[in-house]
Design a protein around this motif. Sequence first.
Motif, mmCIF file in Angstrom:
data_model
loop_
_atom_site.group_PDB
_atom_site.id
_atom_site.type_symbol
_atom_site.label_atom_id
_atom_site.label_comp_id
_atom_site.label_asym_id
_atom_site.label_seq_id
_atom_site.Cartn_x
_atom_site.Cartn_y
_atom_site.Cartn_z
ATOM 1 N N TRP A 74 13.560 -8.700 -23.849
ATOM 2 C CA TRP A 74 14.853 -9.218 -23.386
ATOM 3 C C TRP A 74 14.669 -10.580 -22.723
ATOM 4 N N ALA A 75 13.643 -10.715 -21.890
ATOM 5 C CA ALA A 75 13.389 -12.007 -21.242
ATOM 6 C C ALA A 75 13.115 -13.083 -22.284
ATOM 7 N N THR A 76 12.359 -12.731 -23.315
ATOM 8 C CA THR A 76 12.070 -13.668 -24.399
ATOM 9 C C THR A 76 13.349 -14.081 -25.114
ATOM 10 N N THR A 77 14.196 -13.100 -25.395
ATOM 11 C CA THR A 77 15.459 -13.361 -26.084
ATOM 12 C C THR A 77 16.348 -14.299 -25.265
ATOM 13 N N CYS A 78 16.439 -14.044 -23.958
ATOM 14 C CA CYS A 78 17.267 -14.893 -23.096
ATOM 15 C C CYS A 78 16.743 -16.322 -23.069
ATOM 16 N N ALA A 79 15.416 -16.464 -22.968
ATOM 17 C CA ALA A 79 14.829 -17.807 -22.949
ATOM 18 C C ALA A 79 15.162 -18.569 -24.219
ATOM 19 N N ALA A 80 15.068 -17.887 -25.352
ATOM 20 C CA ALA A 80 15.377 -18.544 -26.628
ATOM 21 C C ALA A 80 16.847 -18.958 -26.678
ATOM 22 N N GLU A 81 17.733 -18.107 -26.188
ATOM 23 C CA GLU A 81 19.160 -18.422 -26.223
ATOM 24 C C GLU A 81 19.505 -19.611 -25.323
ATOM 25 N N PHE A 82 18.797 -19.726 -24.201
ATOM 26 C CA PHE A 82 19.061 -20.836 -23.284
ATOM 27 C C PHE A 82 18.251 -22.087 -23.620
ATOM 28 N N VAL A 136 8.941 -14.515 -8.567
ATOM 29 C CA VAL A 136 8.307 -13.269 -8.992
ATOM 30 C C VAL A 136 9.310 -12.136 -8.795
ATOM 31 N N PRO A 137 9.880 -11.598 -9.863
ATOM 32 C CA PRO A 137 10.826 -10.488 -9.734
ATOM 33 C C PRO A 137 10.094 -9.153 -9.685
ATOM 34 N N SER A 138 10.748 -8.163 -9.084
ATOM 35 C CA SER A 138 10.125 -6.842 -8.958
ATOM 36 C C SER A 138 11.181 -5.771 -8.786
ATOM 37 N N LEU A 139 10.894 -4.576 -9.313
ATOM 38 C CA LEU A 139 11.737 -3.416 -9.036
ATOM 39 C C LEU A 139 11.555 -2.940 -7.606
ATOM 40 N N ASP A 140 10.402 -3.242 -7.005
ATOM 41 C CA ASP A 140 10.087 -2.761 -5.658
ATOM 42 C C ASP A 140 9.506 -3.915 -4.845
ATOM 43 N N VAL A 141 10.355 -4.676 -4.201
ATOM 44 C CA VAL A 141 9.893 -5.867 -3.484
ATOM 45 C C VAL A 141 9.069 -5.513 -2.254
ATOM 46 N N LYS A 142 9.290 -4.343 -1.660
ATOM 47 C CA LYS A 142 8.495 -3.929 -0.508
ATOM 48 C C LYS A 142 7.032 -3.795 -0.893
ATOM 49 N N ARG A 143 6.775 -3.167 -2.012
ATOM 50 C CA ARG A 143 5.393 -3.037 -2.487
ATOM 51 C C ARG A 143 4.810 -4.395 -2.857
ATOM 52 N N VAL A 195 17.933 -10.335 -15.102
ATOM 53 C CA VAL A 195 16.880 -11.070 -15.812
ATOM 54 C C VAL A 195 17.472 -12.257 -16.560
ATOM 55 N N ARG A 196 18.607 -12.054 -17.164
ATOM 56 C CA ARG A 196 19.257 -13.154 -17.877
ATOM 57 C C ARG A 196 19.553 -14.317 -16.917
ATOM 58 N N ARG A 197 20.040 -13.982 -15.723
ATOM 59 C CA ARG A 197 20.329 -15.021 -14.732
ATOM 60 C C ARG A 197 19.052 -15.737 -14.294
ATOM 61 N N LEU A 198 17.997 -14.979 -14.057
ATOM 62 C CA LEU A 198 16.743 -15.582 -13.613
ATOM 63 C C LEU A 198 16.158 -16.507 -14.675
ATOM 64 N N VAL A 199 16.220 -16.089 -15.918
ATOM 65 C CA VAL A 199 15.721 -16.941 -17.004
ATOM 66 C C VAL A 199 16.529 -18.231 -17.075
ATOM 67 N N ARG A 200 17.847 -18.122 -16.927
ATOM 68 C CA ARG A 200 18.713 -19.305 -16.984
ATOM 69 C C ARG A 200 18.403 -20.265 -15.836
ATOM 70 N N GLU A 201 18.094 -19.728 -14.649
ATOM 71 C CA GLU A 201 17.880 -20.564 -13.472
ATOM 72 C C GLU A 201 16.520 -21.260 -13.462
ATOM 73 N N ASN A 202 15.577 -20.778 -14.268
ATOM 74 C CA ASN A 202 14.231 -21.337 -14.254
ATOM 75 C C ASN A 202 13.979 -22.210 -15.480
ATOM 76 N N ASP A 203 12.985 -23.081 -15.361
ATOM 77 C CA ASP A 203 12.662 -24.006 -16.446
ATOM 78 C C ASP A 203 11.663 -23.421 -17.441
ATOM 79 N N LEU A 204 10.920 -22.434 -16.997
ATOM 80 C CA LEU A 204 9.871 -21.831 -17.829
ATOM 81 C C LEU A 204 9.769 -20.362 -17.484
ATOM 82 N N THR A 205 9.723 -19.507 -18.511
ATOM 83 C CA THR A 205 9.506 -18.075 -18.318
ATOM 84 C C THR A 205 8.092 -17.728 -18.794
ATOM 85 N N VAL A 206 7.333 -17.068 -17.931
ATOM 86 C CA VAL A 206 5.972 -16.659 -18.269
ATOM 87 C C VAL A 206 5.896 -15.137 -18.179
#
Length: 408
Positions: free
Chosen positions: A107-115, A44-51, A75-86
């Motif tokens: 952008w996340a959708t685009t990265c998933a398609a490219e990978f 689970v990525p976040s701009l504010d992990v404390k919150r 985000v590109r790295r995270l998409v590449r490292e995971n098997d499924l983006t939701v």
Amino acid sequence: MSDAKRPKVLLFGYNGANNTGAEAKLLATIEDMRAMLPDAVLTVPSLDVKRLRRYLQETPQLRIVKVPTTYKRTVRRLVRENDLTVLVEGSCYIETFTTALLDAYLWATTCAAEFGKPCVAYAVDSGQVSQASQEKIRAKASRTDLIIMRTYAGAERMRQWGVTAPIEVAADTAFLFKTGPEDADLLKRELGAGAVGIAAVDFFLFPVVPRLWGRRSRCYKWPYYFAWSPERRKAAAQLAQDFAELADWMVEEHDRPVALLCMESLDDDMAEDIRSRMRNPDRTRIFSASRCNASQMASVIRGLDLLVTSRYHAGALSLEGHVPQIAIAHDVRLMDLYGEIGMSELLFEHEEPNLFPQVRGKAEQLLDDPGEVRERLAHAHEEQVTRARRAREVTSEFLRARGWEVQT
């Protein structure tokens, strides 16, 4: 099972923003993912992990990852490292608040398609966007492997924009969100019986736009700033005054305490302004996502006798309590929801003339005779829950077709 063999799922959305709706939807979606893929490692990525850590705890099977505002590389790295983006954010294909979030999801959708990684938009929505954004959505969202919309109207907009990805319709997973037993009767304990709720939004803050500098008080998260001008400030002050007069009317004419609901921390200033203008501030209580988790906020909302809302998720989460409600809408999300639950006669657009006298008239009717509307809301809630469960069913079918081992 070793970590290397566990499926890895990225849950990308508006996480960690002190937003009750996003929190409820994320937690309900995590339950769905756990049911389908019990061995999966969720990120689970976040701009504010404390919150985010206020309501979500890391475990060996759940990771929280910091994402900078300059997000593309991460985000590109995270998409590449995971098997499924939701994509888990409800307002996925909307730019009412800012184009930046729309661009991030695309952008996340685009990265998933490219990978060559599968990407699912999970119980999301579409809304007002510019012509240029429609073209971006048509080009980039069409590369999504599966889009599950939360309203029929939202799905139709996507098709009209020319999106060619497979589109199914379910409902918001927030309809499946349950409160904790420790939060039962929270509203009655804090404010007393018979309370009316107001979930106000400062419509004049938006959109959030990128700037190199600006007033600190108007900064959302650098380099993004809220819209501001003397005209907008004057309009926001009038809106707060109108809500204050409505709240005082509830107190003085109906002897009702008033809960001011901040569904996101962005609403705190508006609630404080409303309360400061009231003649009866002692009969109010502010419940804010800045301090209350989604379970506490949902418990408060579901315990109301009446809700006046400009927040989509206040209306959605209130359905389980069959709470009579009136909407003051500033975009299509509430319009679509009220259309689908058969409550369009209780919705007003925020720019309508003579707005608050009309709202007061409807509120009078609902306070005097709520029975028929409560029955309709009970039926609507049952239908939305049934539809929300379909998101899991459709996703399970999609994953099985790709050879994934999915629990029934």
